[in-house]
Scaffold this motif. Sequence first.
Motif, short mmCIF file in Angstrom:
data_model
loop_
_atom_site.label_atom_id
_atom_site.label_comp_id
_atom_site.label_asym_id
_atom_site.label_seq_id
_atom_site.Cartn_x
_atom_site.Cartn_y
_atom_site.Cartn_z
N LEU A 7 39.29 58.60 66.93
CA LEU A 7 39.72 58.72 65.53
C LEU A 7 38.73 58.03 64.59
CD1 LEU A 7 43.59 58.12 65.81
CD2 LEU A 7 42.42 60.26 65.31
N PHE A 8 38.26 56.85 64.99
CA PHE A 8 37.30 56.13 64.15
C PHE A 8 35.99 56.90 64.05
CE2 PHE A 8 33.74 53.06 64.01
CZ PHE A 8 33.94 52.59 62.72
N ALA A 9 35.51 57.43 65.19
CA ALA A 9 34.25 58.17 65.18
C ALA A 9 34.36 59.42 64.31
CB ALA A 9 33.87 58.55 66.61
N LEU A 10 35.47 60.15 64.43
CA LEU A 10 35.67 61.33 63.60
C LEU A 10 35.78 60.96 62.12
CD1 LEU A 10 38.23 63.41 65.71
CD2 LEU A 10 35.79 63.87 65.39
N GLY A 11 36.43 59.84 61.84
CA GLY A 11 36.60 59.41 60.46
C GLY A 11 35.31 59.08 59.75
N THR A 12 34.28 58.72 60.51
CA THR A 12 32.99 58.41 59.88
C THR A 12 32.25 59.68 59.45
OG1 THR A 12 31.82 58.40 62.01
CG2 THR A 12 32.76 56.31 61.25
N PHE A 13 32.62 60.83 60.02
CA PHE A 13 31.95 62.09 59.70
C PHE A 13 32.78 63.02 58.83
CE2 PHE A 13 29.63 60.74 63.46
CZ PHE A 13 28.33 61.06 63.13
N MET A 14 34.11 62.92 58.94
CA MET A 14 34.98 63.92 58.33
C MET A 14 35.79 63.33 57.19
SD MET A 14 36.31 65.68 61.86
CE MET A 14 37.60 66.58 61.00
N ASP A 15 36.22 64.20 56.29
CA ASP A 15 37.11 63.81 55.21
C ASP A 15 38.46 63.41 55.79
OD1 ASP A 15 37.83 63.72 52.32
OD2 ASP A 15 39.22 65.30 52.92
N MET A 16 39.17 62.52 55.09
CA MET A 16 40.44 61.99 55.59
C MET A 16 41.47 63.11 55.83
SD MET A 16 42.76 58.98 53.87
CE MET A 16 44.19 58.29 54.71
N ALA A 17 41.57 64.04 54.89
CA ALA A 17 42.54 65.13 55.04
C ALA A 17 42.23 65.98 56.26
CB ALA A 17 42.54 66.00 53.77
N ALA A 18 40.95 66.26 56.49
CA ALA A 18 40.55 67.06 57.65
C ALA A 18 40.87 66.32 58.94
CB ALA A 18 39.06 67.38 57.57
N THR A 19 40.61 65.02 58.98
CA THR A 19 40.91 64.23 60.18
C THR A 19 42.39 64.25 60.50
OG1 THR A 19 39.06 62.75 59.62
CG2 THR A 19 40.65 61.96 61.24
N ILE A 20 43.22 64.09 59.47
CA ILE A 20 44.67 64.09 59.69
C ILE A 20 45.14 65.45 60.18
CG2 ILE A 20 46.92 63.90 58.54
CD1 ILE A 20 45.65 61.78 56.72
N LEU A 21 44.66 66.53 59.55
CA LEU A 21 45.11 67.87 59.90
C LEU A 21 44.70 68.25 61.32
CD1 LEU A 21 44.40 69.79 56.58
CD2 LEU A 21 46.63 69.23 57.53
N ILE A 22 43.52 67.83 61.75
CA ILE A 22 43.04 68.19 63.08
C ILE A 22 43.64 67.28 64.15
CG2 ILE A 22 41.00 68.19 64.57
CD1 ILE A 22 39.38 69.22 62.27
N CYS A 23 43.68 65.98 63.89
CA CYS A 23 44.01 65.02 64.94
C CYS A 23 45.50 64.80 65.14
CB CYS A 23 43.34 63.68 64.64
SG CYS A 23 41.54 63.75 64.71
N THR A 24 46.31 65.01 64.11
CA THR A 24 47.75 64.77 64.28
C THR A 24 48.37 65.67 65.34
OG1 THR A 24 47.97 63.97 62.01
CG2 THR A 24 49.98 64.69 63.13
N PRO A 25 48.22 67.00 65.26
CA PRO A 25 48.82 67.82 66.32
C PRO A 25 48.15 67.63 67.68
CG PRO A 25 47.47 69.17 64.86
CD PRO A 25 47.57 67.81 64.24
N LEU A 26 46.94 67.09 67.69
CA LEU A 26 46.22 66.90 68.93
C LEU A 26 46.66 65.61 69.64
CD1 LEU A 26 43.90 67.57 70.89
CD2 LEU A 26 42.37 66.35 69.35
N PHE A 27 46.67 64.50 68.91
CA PHE A 27 46.89 63.21 69.54
C PHE A 27 48.33 62.70 69.46
CE2 PHE A 27 42.23 62.71 68.55
CZ PHE A 27 41.82 62.75 69.87
N LEU A 28 49.13 63.19 68.52
CA LEU A 28 50.51 62.69 68.42
C LEU A 28 51.32 62.97 69.68
CD1 LEU A 28 52.81 61.37 66.92
CD2 LEU A 28 53.25 63.53 65.74
#
Length: 208
Positions: free
Chosen positions: A101-122
């Motif tokens: 999540l931290f690595a993705l957050g350094t490259f991606m916008d916050m909204a994009a990170t939430i939309l992609i990672c929530t259904p994946l990691f939750l």
Amino acid sequence: MAIILGCIIGGVTTATEAAGIAVCYSLALTFLVYRTMNWKKLMMACSKAAKTTGIVLLLIGVSNILQWQMAYLELPDLTAKLLLSATDNPLIMFALINIILFALGTFMDMAATILICTPLFLPLAMQMGMGPVQFGMVLLLNCALGLNTPPVGTVQFIGCAIGGVSVGQVMRTILPFYMALFVAMAVVTYVPGFSTWLPSLITGHPVM
């Protein structure tokens, strides 16, 4: 600040609308009350704001390209499968989720990170014993860290543009604060009550 928070908390406006109201209020004060603003200074301020906004839009555009590329290559699904095959230890799994999540957050916008990672990691985190509220706190903390970390680091670039300093100068001064944030991240990740006691107190029943 009082106008912005009052409008948002009171449900009168959205955050963007409250910011617009604050700008109009500031212009009224500087033009009519304090008389420190004139048209020349206003044009200079607008020019600087346009440059800062351009930086932000460029960063968001790059992060959106990365988001599309990751989805096209099915990297999120592949990452989840790799994590499940790598370990079944919750402590190690939570650490790996934080790193990703931290690595993705350094490259991606916050909204994009939430939309992609929530259904994946939750679902993965809940399978390992982490509640949805706790996962939400972990996700947001990682996004906050990512927004302040190069190479994209939208918030940091905005702050540097406004302050007229380089990213290198800022990084040297905020390293101690990074350590404090990483400690807070560890506490939120491995001590569920740290992030759930307040929602439980407000709702009157246990929150996971």
